[in-house]
Design a protein around this motif. Sequence first.
Motif, PDB file in Angstrom:
ATOM      1  N   TYR A   1      17.860 -42.451 -22.260  1.00 12.74           N
ATOM      2  CA  TYR A   1      16.511 -42.998 -22.214  1.00 12.74           C
ATOM      3  C   TYR A   1      15.927 -42.833 -20.826  1.00 12.74           C
ATOM      4  O   TYR A   1      16.632 -42.967 -19.834  1.00 12.74           O
TER       5      TYR A   1
ATOM      6  N   GLY B   1      14.582 -44.499 -18.560  1.00 16.37           N
ATOM      7  CA  GLY B   1      14.380 -45.845 -18.063  1.00 16.37           C
ATOM      8  C   GLY B   1      15.728 -46.487 -17.815  1.00 16.37           C
ATOM      9  O   GLY B   1      16.701 -45.809 -17.472  1.00 16.37           O
TER      10      GLY B   1
ATOM     11  N   LYS C   1      15.188 -52.434 -23.103  1.00 11.04           N
ATOM     12  CA  LYS C   1      14.926 -51.309 -22.224  1.00 11.04           C
ATOM     13  C   LYS C   1      13.809 -51.663 -21.248  1.00 11.04           C
ATOM     14  O   LYS C   1      12.878 -52.394 -21.586  1.00 11.04           O
TER      15      LYS C   1
ATOM     16  N   ARG D   1      11.042 -49.536 -18.936  1.00 14.64           N
ATOM     17  CA  ARG D   1      10.470 -48.222 -18.687  1.00 14.64           C
ATOM     18  C   ARG D   1      10.401 -47.991 -17.175  1.00 14.64           C
ATOM     19  O   ARG D   1       9.901 -48.832 -16.432  1.00 14.64           O
TER      20      ARG D   1
ATOM     21  N   GLN E   1       1.739 -41.313 -19.430  1.00 19.69           N
ATOM     22  CA  GLN E   1       1.736 -42.678 -19.929  1.00 19.69           C
ATOM     23  C   GLN E   1       1.025 -42.781 -21.259  1.00 19.69           C
ATOM     24  O   GLN E   1       1.433 -43.518 -22.153  1.00 19.69           O
TER      25      GLN E   1
ATOM     26  N   THR F   1       3.358 -41.673 -24.064  1.00 17.19           N
ATOM     27  CA  THR F   1       4.468 -42.564 -24.399  1.00 17.19           C
ATOM     28  C   THR F   1       4.015 -43.955 -24.801  1.00 17.19           C
ATOM     29  O   THR F   1       4.833 -44.811 -25.106  1.00 17.19           O
TER      30      THR F   1
END
Length: 309
Positions: free
Chosen positions: A34, A36, A115, A117, A305, A308
């Motif tokens: 991932y 992040g 998670k 980011r 951005q 996502t």
Amino acid sequence: MDVLSDAIAAVRVGQPSSNRVRVSGTWCTRLAPYEGAGFHVVLKGTCWLLPDGGAPVPLGTGDAVLLPHGTGHVLADSAADAAAVRRAVPFERWAGDEGPDERTAYGGVELLCGKYRLDRSHAHPLMAELPEAVHLPNRVGSHPELRAAIDLLGRELEARRPGSGTVVPSLLDLLFVYMIRSWMAEGATGAWPAVLTDPVTAAALRALHADPAAAWTNDRLATEVGVSRPTLARRFTGLVGRAPMTYLTWWRLTLAATLLRDTEEPLAAIARRVGYGTPYALSHAFKREFGATPGRFRAEVQSRQGATA
């Protein structure tokens, strides 16, 4: 802001996401790599973390684990063999499956998985040197702030109350800071735990981060810290790996990149905030550091951005 806060702010984008999962019996789920940082907190029971390319990590009630570089990994009820890992269910499908009765059965394992980011295009070296997995076992008397944040999260998630939409993301932000703090307090290896505990270097960094736009010189910084200029240069360069003014230039440009990403401030205002006399001077230095003009950098970040979001 202090160095750790600044280092986190430079890479954090958006709000963290989380899932609370209850499961029992035999299970195995995979989380893909991932862009992040991933984290898990065991609210109840025991399980295993199997990071890609790393040794299995047993997790018990109250344990927290941070995967600061988004390493792919498997969570399982036991130290699963290679065949079981290959059959692991993707986490997105596993966490969203409400079918099996045992998923909500009393007993078993209860996890908080989530998670953060992160934008790694200009990560602070403090963040870059974190290990692939930071395991923080639940030990009596250890890391009371982290334990308190975990307890608060567990209670907040147990019964959603008014304001939880604000409380949970805020607690997740606290959890991120406390996990990194706890890693440093555990006697972590690496340059930055030593940097931030050295009185001379830490004081110099606090001064630079508190007012990066100031007209700093080596002499002024040495006076601020209360040491001679040669002492400052030797201690700072030896631990940080850059001379004080070289670090300041890098941090000013990193801060400019963060402001371009997170705000709509015009370039002239950003230049003043990070210590450049004119937008042209900032633009020239910024392109040398990041390979793009500030305007192009902002447009590319906003495009990523949007893709996502």
